[in-house]
Each structure stands twice: as C-alpha cells, then as structure tokens.
Write a protein that holds these residues in place. Structure first.
Motif, mmCIF file in Angstrom:
data_model
loop_
_atom_site.group_PDB
_atom_site.id
_atom_site.type_symbol
_atom_site.label_atom_id
_atom_site.label_comp_id
_atom_site.label_asym_id
_atom_site.label_seq_id
_atom_site.Cartn_x
_atom_site.Cartn_y
_atom_site.Cartn_z
ATOM 1 N N LEU A 123 0.834 -1.190 0.000
ATOM 2 C CA LEU A 123 0.000 0.000 0.000
ATOM 3 C C LEU A 123 0.877 1.251 0.000
ATOM 4 O O LEU A 123 0.535 2.265 0.602
ATOM 5 C CB LEU A 123 -0.926 -0.008 1.216
ATOM 6 C CG LEU A 123 -1.907 -1.188 1.303
ATOM 7 C CD1 LEU A 123 -2.703 -1.103 2.586
ATOM 8 C CD2 LEU A 123 -2.830 -1.212 0.102
ATOM 9 N N GLY A 124 2.021 1.166 -0.685
ATOM 10 C CA GLY A 124 2.900 2.323 -0.756
ATOM 11 C C GLY A 124 2.205 3.516 -1.383
ATOM 12 O O GLY A 124 2.499 4.672 -1.036
ATOM 13 N N GLY A 125 1.279 3.255 -2.322
ATOM 14 C CA GLY A 125 0.552 4.345 -2.960
ATOM 15 C C GLY A 125 -0.331 5.102 -2.002
ATOM 16 O O GLY A 125 -0.714 6.257 -2.266
ATOM 17 N N LEU A 126 -0.661 4.464 -0.877
ATOM 18 C CA LEU A 126 -1.489 5.141 0.121
ATOM 19 C C LEU A 126 -0.759 6.354 0.691
ATOM 20 O O LEU A 126 -1.390 7.357 1.065
ATOM 21 C CB LEU A 126 -1.848 4.160 1.240
ATOM 22 C CG LEU A 126 -2.938 4.596 2.225
ATOM 23 C CD1 LEU A 126 -4.235 4.887 1.502
ATOM 24 C CD2 LEU A 126 -3.147 3.517 3.281
ATOM 25 N N ALA A 286 13.711 -0.270 -6.548
ATOM 26 C CA ALA A 286 12.673 0.236 -5.662
ATOM 27 C C ALA A 286 12.675 -0.483 -4.313
ATOM 28 O O ALA A 286 12.922 -1.682 -4.236
ATOM 29 C CB ALA A 286 11.310 0.096 -6.316
ATOM 30 N N ARG A 287 12.367 0.299 -3.267
ATOM 31 C CA ARG A 287 12.189 -0.274 -1.939
ATOM 32 C C ARG A 287 10.730 -0.200 -1.491
ATOM 33 O O ARG A 287 10.343 -0.847 -0.531
ATOM 34 C CB ARG A 287 13.087 0.457 -0.935
ATOM 35 C CG ARG A 287 14.550 0.063 -1.023
ATOM 36 C CD ARG A 287 15.430 1.010 -0.256
ATOM 37 N NE ARG A 287 15.574 2.288 -0.953
ATOM 38 C CZ ARG A 287 16.225 3.325 -0.452
ATOM 39 N NH1 ARG A 287 16.762 3.250 0.753
ATOM 40 N NH2 ARG A 287 16.336 4.443 -1.129
ATOM 41 N N VAL A 288 9.943 0.633 -2.168
ATOM 42 C CA VAL A 288 8.526 0.776 -1.878
ATOM 43 C C VAL A 288 7.775 0.746 -3.204
ATOM 44 O O VAL A 288 8.248 1.292 -4.203
ATOM 45 C CB VAL A 288 8.228 2.104 -1.146
ATOM 46 C CG1 VAL A 288 6.738 2.261 -0.903
ATOM 47 C CG2 VAL A 288 8.993 2.170 0.164
ATOM 48 N N PHE A 289 6.611 0.088 -3.223
ATOM 49 C CA PHE A 289 5.814 -0.035 -4.441
ATOM 50 C C PHE A 289 4.438 0.594 -4.210
ATOM 51 O O PHE A 289 3.859 0.457 -3.138
ATOM 52 C CB PHE A 289 5.667 -1.500 -4.848
ATOM 53 C CG PHE A 289 6.997 -2.185 -5.068
ATOM 54 C CD1 PHE A 289 7.626 -2.134 -6.292
ATOM 55 C CD2 PHE A 289 7.607 -2.863 -4.026
ATOM 56 C CE1 PHE A 289 8.856 -2.744 -6.482
ATOM 57 C CE2 PHE A 289 8.832 -3.476 -4.206
ATOM 58 C CZ PHE A 289 9.464 -3.416 -5.443
ATOM 59 N N MET A 290 3.928 1.276 -5.229
ATOM 60 C CA MET A 290 2.658 1.973 -5.055
ATOM 61 C C MET A 290 1.457 1.052 -5.224
ATOM 62 O O MET A 290 0.393 1.313 -4.669
ATOM 63 C CB MET A 290 2.549 3.145 -6.036
ATOM 64 C CG MET A 290 2.428 2.781 -7.494
ATOM 65 S SD MET A 290 2.093 4.245 -8.508
ATOM 66 C CE MET A 290 3.575 5.193 -8.272
#
Length: 364
Positions: A123-126, A286-290
């Motif tokens: 939920l990186g996009g959050l 990347a370390r975080v995904f949206m």
C-alpha cells in the motif's frame, strides 16, 4: 474468515483452480488463523514435486535461469509454479528473485503459475494519497489564500478519489474483477462531473468554441477511464508511473500559471511533490511499491486536474498535455487490447507484453 471457508479454498486449490491457489497464497502471506488452518489442511496431502530455490545478487541471472528451468519442466509435460519473493517484501523479509522476473513466454501458459509476493499487500501508494489529500485539506483549514478558494472542487475531488483508493487497496489484496474496477471508475467520473469537472466546450483554433452539451458527461467518463487506466498500465517498472505523472502535472502547472488558475497550480504542485517524494523510495531498485492503490489514485488525480483547468476555456490544450505525456501508455494500452483479442486471450487478463516489458527483454 471461518475455518470451513478456508478449507474450501484449500480443496479448490488442490483441484487445480488457479484463483483458489492465488487466494491460498494471500492467506498464507498474511498469516494468522487462516494460515494455520491451511497448514493443518495440507498436512499429509503433499504431492510428489521438486522444490528448487534460487537466489543471488542483482544481475546474477536468476530470471534467465528460472525461465530456462520452467521451459525444461514444461517440455516434459509437468506443471510448474514460480513464487517470486522480493527482498523488500514486508511479509517475507526477502530472499529470492523479485517481482521483475522476465518470463514473458510463459505468461499465458495454463501449466505455469507465477506469483510475486512483493506485489501483494503493498500500500505504498497510500502514502501518496495521504500526502495529497492531507495537505490539501490542511491548507484549506490553515492558509488564508486557500480558504479564499471555492471549496466545491476540493469536495468533488475528495468524493471521487476515496472510492478509487478503496478500490486500489482491495485490488492489491484480493484481485478485484475488471468490470467492478470500470464501474467504480465510472462512478468516480460522474462524481467529478456533479461537482463541476468536465469538458463543457472544446476550443476551436479556426472558429468559435464547440459546446459539447449532452456529450459533456460521456466525454468526461471516457477521459477519466483512459487516463486512470493508462497510468495504472505503466506501473510496471520502478519509478515509471510516478515520474510520468510528475512531468504531466508540471506541464499543467505551467499552463495554469499562464492563466492565473491558482486552484490547478495548487493541485498540480501537491501531486508533483507527492510523486517526487515517492520517487525517492521507488526509483530503481525500488524499496517501496505503489500498487494499484497508488497508480489508480495518480491517474484519477491527473484526469481531475486536467478537467479542472478546462474552466478557463482551454480544453484542447489542457487535454493535449496529459495526452502527450501519456501518449505511449495510451497507445500501448490500446495495442494490448487488440493483441489479446487477436490471440484469443481475455482482454482484461494482464500480460508481460507491454512496451516497457519488451524494452527490458531487449536489454534496454
């Protein structure tokens, strides 16, 4: 989820139902009582199969080796499952492969099941959504210049993106039906229209503006669907979606600056800042995904900002800018539909034949 439901999913997975198998892995991934029920239900029912683990440093050839192994196994007529676990996965702690595995030729093979655990539950996009919405409403309360603006566009935007956020979060966890996605996106577009967003006129460089009248709402829905899904489709490489949206919003900010539209400048600046902040963690590797949460939010927001600028009577220009920025993704999306129809695939079934996948395959 009760025990009987979990056991039912186990039985369906053992019978070869791919959807049940995906759901089974999601339950195991999240742990808790369902995971323990699954372990108990599978105990003593293991089937004869080889388990192969592959790990290594970036660029060591893990994807290529996996691709060749799958090909050899399928040549013998056996089924194969590939579980790719990304080192950045919050569930696994990391170990093997990653979710950028290059296995295009096996994507449509019913005898091959591929699952990337790093794309589930992210939920990186959050963070992007919280940043944009949180700052927008905080500014509305705290800053005098923003308080002086009409509140209706901000209300309309909020009413439109909240269902989109819920949809993205649900899709990241449970794989929502494409038809449900389209229905919710259409409802979001209608919400924008009700709050004054839309394409009431098209400017004509050779004559008077062209009023769209009854075509305003259908054109608004088509625009929102096109931009939202184009951004969602390009979220296949690290930093791609957030980078493209930041560039598109920068262009819209410049147009709004020329027309003195502070509202559009405000929204565009928020999205640019959120995208650049997210890129810090989403830039390759990347370390975080949206996930769908972020990509659909970005697409919906970009569509809304371009529609909002139309209040100045510059519809052709403000719709052209996102089209230029998203030109390749929009064409790629259209070609994907045509490709799947020609090859007899389900048009909503994802594949690894998008342009950015082909460029990766070519080593670009």
């Amino acid at each position: 989820m009760n025990t009987s439901t979990t056991e039912s999913i186990v039985e369906r997975a053992l019978a070869g139902e791919r959807g049940a198998l995906a759901r089974l892995l999601t339950l195991v991934e999240h742990g808790g009582d369902p995971a323990r029920t699954i372990a108990a239900a599978l105990r003593g029912r293991e089937r004869q199969a080889w388990t192969i683990g592959i790990t290594g440093a970036p660029g060591a050839g893990k994807s290529t080796l996996t691709d060749r192994l799958v090909g050899c196994i399928r040549a013998d007529g056996d089924a194969v499952a590939v579980v790719a676990i990304d080192p950045t996965s919050p569930f696994s702690g990391g170990a093997i492969l990653g979710d950028r595995i290059r296995m295009q030729r096996h994507d449509t093979d019913d005898g091959v099941f591929i699952r990337s655990m790093a794309t589930r539950g992210h939920l990186g996009g959050l963070a992007i959504a919280v940043a944009v919405l949180g700052v927008a409403w905080a500014a509305r309360v705290l800053l005098e210049p923003v308080r002086a603006l009409e509140v209706r566009p901000l209300l309309g935007y909020t009413c439109a993106v909240l269902p989109i956020l819920a949809l993205g979060m649900a899709d990241d966890r449970w794989n929502v039906s494409p038809w449900v996605k389209l229905a919710i996106q259409c409802c979001a577009a209608i919400a924008l229209s009700l709050f004054g967003y839309g394409i009431p006129v098209l400017t004509n460089p050779f004559g008077p503006a062209i009023p769209l009248g009854a075509w305003n709402l259908p054109m608004t829905i088509v625009w929102v669907l096109a931009v939202t899904n184009a951004v969602n489709n390009i979220d296949g490489l690290d930093g791609l979606a957030s980078g493209v949206v930041a560039i598109a919003c920068a262009s819209l900010w410049c147009v709004a600056r020329m027309h003195g539209d502070f509202y559009v400048m405000f929204f565009a600046a928020l999205l640019i800042g959120a995208c650049l902040g997210f890129l810090r963690w989403n830039f390759p590797p990347a370390r975080v995904f949206m996930g769908d949460t972020g990509s659909q939010f970005l697409g919906m927001t970009l569509a809304a900002v371009s529609l909002l600028e139309n209040r100045k009577g510059t519809a052709v220009l403000t719709l052209l800018l996102p089209l230029v920025a998203l030109g390749v993704p929009l064409v790629d999306t259209a070609l994907a539909f045509v490709r799947r129809i020609v090859t007899g695939q389900h048009v909503f079934r994802g594949d690894a034949q998008h342009l950015h996948h082909r460029m990766l395959q070519a080593g670009l």
